[in-house]
Design an enzyme around this catalytic site. Structure first.
Site, PDB file in Angstrom:
ATOM      1  N   ILE A 130       0.797  -1.285  -0.005  1.00  0.00           N
ATOM      2  CA  ILE A 130      -0.115   0.182  -0.100  1.00  0.00           C
ATOM      3  C   ILE A 130       0.705   1.231   0.043  1.00  0.00           C
ATOM      4  O   ILE A 130       1.872   1.381   0.717  1.00  0.00           O
ATOM      5  CB  ILE A 130      -0.911  -0.157   1.229  1.00  0.00           C
ATOM      6  CG1 ILE A 130      -2.064   1.224   1.028  1.00  0.00           C
ATOM      7  CG2 ILE A 130      -0.218   0.083   2.401  1.00  0.00           C
ATOM      8  CD1 ILE A 130      -3.517   0.479   1.684  1.00  0.00           C
ATOM      9  N   PHE A 163       8.196   4.637   2.319  1.00  0.00           N
ATOM     10  CA  PHE A 163       8.044   3.893   3.477  1.00  0.00           C
ATOM     11  C   PHE A 163       6.950   2.935   3.259  1.00  0.00           C
ATOM     12  O   PHE A 163       5.955   2.533   3.838  1.00  0.00           O
ATOM     13  CB  PHE A 163       7.310   4.751   4.777  1.00  0.00           C
ATOM     14  CG  PHE A 163       8.429   5.957   5.126  1.00  0.00           C
ATOM     15  CD1 PHE A 163       9.662   5.710   5.088  1.00  0.00           C
ATOM     16  CD2 PHE A 163       8.090   7.187   5.623  1.00  0.00           C
ATOM     17  CE1 PHE A 163      10.579   6.760   5.405  1.00  0.00           C
ATOM     18  CE2 PHE A 163       8.743   8.097   6.268  1.00  0.00           C
ATOM     19  CZ  PHE A 163       9.971   8.089   6.179  1.00  0.00           C
ATOM     20  N   GLU A 249      -6.240  -1.471  10.368  1.00  0.00           N
ATOM     21  CA  GLU A 249      -4.875  -1.469  10.501  1.00  0.00           C
ATOM     22  C   GLU A 249      -4.041  -1.300  11.750  1.00  0.00           C
ATOM     23  O   GLU A 249      -3.231  -1.558  12.283  1.00  0.00           O
ATOM     24  CB  GLU A 249      -4.367  -0.526   9.363  1.00  0.00           C
ATOM     25  CG  GLU A 249      -2.902  -0.106   9.376  1.00  0.00           C
ATOM     26  CD  GLU A 249      -2.413   0.791   8.440  1.00  0.00           C
ATOM     27  OE1 GLU A 249      -1.212   1.231   8.451  1.00  0.00           O
ATOM     28  OE2 GLU A 249      -3.051   1.476   7.586  1.00  0.00           O
ATOM     29  N   GLN A 286      14.420  -8.795  44.453  1.00  0.00           N
ATOM     30  CA  GLN A 286      12.867  -8.433  44.653  1.00  0.00           C
ATOM     31  C   GLN A 286      12.858  -7.539  43.570  1.00  0.00           C
ATOM     32  O   GLN A 286      11.709  -7.221  42.783  1.00  0.00           O
ATOM     33  CB  GLN A 286      12.833  -7.630  45.864  1.00  0.00           C
ATOM     34  CG  GLN A 286      11.456  -7.103  46.071  1.00  0.00           C
ATOM     35  CD  GLN A 286      11.126  -6.535  47.506  1.00  0.00           C
ATOM     36  OE1 GLN A 286      11.738  -5.551  47.739  1.00  0.00           O
ATOM     37  NE2 GLN A 286      10.522  -7.245  48.218  1.00  0.00           N
ATOM     38  N   GLY A 346      20.618  -6.527  31.394  1.00  0.00           N
ATOM     39  CA  GLY A 346      22.136  -5.718  31.421  1.00  0.00           C
ATOM     40  C   GLY A 346      22.633  -5.371  30.329  1.00  0.00           C
ATOM     41  O   GLY A 346      21.983  -5.177  29.049  1.00  0.00           O
TER      42      GLY A 346
END
Length: 389
Positions: A130, A163, A249, A286, A346
């Site tokens: 599209i 795009f 969409e 925790q 990390g």
């Protein structure tokens, strides 16, 4: 572990859903995951995976059988969208092809257009795209500048679209064009344009932040002759058609957001329960437990709302505002969850070979495409304050 905590979902509870879910899992693990890294290097997936996916009956799932589709309802399409996202698969533009492009043709195409495109789309032998966004025109589709000059039985199209998902591989595209000298909104027409037509040139795939395997590029139209038989629904009807289809969409983006958030949590549970720090698993701290609890709570709440929207879409009752809420909130949710999960990895979370890093990059566009989240908030506010301001 995560599946045991989440509430059982009614929209996927039939035996057919369970069987197809298992088939999708097997197909993704066997045919897609082993090749995805290679596709990322090439900036495009193979045409073969489209044909294999079509052969599995996973393209155009809710397209009527008489047009070559499977003929199931939208919940089965939603299941496939979510599964792909859960596994972190962002290369093949299956959803845009099946759930957006095909839906335009099912709802607004002529019988000849339906029989020309839909059976081949379902087989994966014809790939759809599209083309609406332009270099100087993003969310404001009323200001497109690609023109279609009337020459009696045909148009001459000139302009550029950018795009374009599936841009490099697509065999045809739904292209938004403007007829000069017409009123602003009524001047937009949608054309089905085959990309082997003389005068069409495809750009090279963009180097994007994420979704490296997705062939996103520009399409250039230089005096392209398009027969008027390729008009979708009617001349000057394009803007209304786009407004009608944007809800679906946006819902697909929300569904994918749920899937990718779920995948991120599952990967993080696996990592934090095996990776050790200070002589115990990271999941034993925790802070890790609280972060995971926060993430799964956000996911569960959004999953329930998105499931409701999927049911509404299945019944043709999803409003533009509900779709905007789904897209805005779910994409914000997935962004937040993936960021929290990456932090728990990390330094390894910053390494591209770890899936959480790919998710972080791939997911960022969910707040941009389908209409930016700022546009979503405008749409929601307009409905909320209608008649007051």
């Amino acid at each position: 572990m995560l599946s045991e905590l989440l509430v059982k979902r009614k929209i996927y509870e039939s035996q057919n859903h369970e069987l197809i879910s298992l088939m999708i899992d097997d197909f993704i693990k066997r045919e897609i995951l082993p090749l995805h890294s290679e596709w990322e290097k090439n900036a495009v997936v193979s045409r073969e995976i489209w044909k294999l996916t079509g052969a599995q009956g996973l393209l155009c799932i809710d397209v009527p059988e008489k047009y070559g589709g499977v003929g199931f309802d939208f919940t089965f399409s939603a299941l496939f969208i979510e599964k792909l996202a859960t596994y972190g698969i962002t290369g093949p533009g299956f959803s845009l092809h099946s759930d957006i492009v095909a839906n335009y043709i099912v709802n607004y195409g002529s019988e000849s257009q339906k029989y020309k495109y839909l059976p081949e789309m379902a087989k994966g032998t014809m790939i759809g795209a599209i083309a609406m966004t332009e270099p100087d025109c993003g969310s404001d589709l009323s200001n497109i500048t690609t023109t279609a000059v009337d020459h009696g039985s045909h148009y001459i199209v000139h302009g550029e679209k950018t795009f374009v998902t599936n841009g490099l591989l697509c065999d045809f595209a739904i292209v938004a064009v403007k007829t000069p000298n017409a009123s602003q909104k009524d001047s937009i027409t949608l054309l089905l344009i085959d990309t082997d037509t003389e005068g069409i040139q495809k750009g090279v795939p963009f180097k994007k932040l994420g979704m490296h395997a997705q062939d996103t590029c520009s399409l250039f139209f230089d005096n392209v002759k398009v027969p008027k038989t390729q008009i979708l629904f009617g001349e000057g009807k394009g803007f209304q058609l786009m407004m009608n289809e944007l809800s679906r969409e946006r819902l697909t983006i929300a569904i994918a957001s749920v899937g990718t958030a779920k995948g991120a949590i599952e990967e993080t549970i696996a990592y934090t329960t095996t990776r050790k720090a200070f002589k115990k698993p990271i999941a034993g701290f925790q802070n890790t437990q609280f972060k995971l609890a926060e993430c799964v709570s956000k996911l569960q709440i959004h999953q329930a709302f998105i499931d409701n929207c999927i049911e509404l879409e299945k019944n043709g009752a999803l409003s533009a505002e509900s779709a905007a809420i789904a897209k805005y909130s779910a994409s914000e949710m997935s962004t937040s969850i993936i960021d929290e999960c990456l932090q728990l990895f990390g330094g390894y979370g910053y390494m591209w070979e770890y899936p959480i890093s790919r998710r972080f990059a791939d997911n960022r566009v969910s707040k941009i495409y389908g209409g930016t989240n700022e546009i979503m908030k405008i749409l929601i506010a307009k409905k909320l304050l209608k008649g007051h301001i």
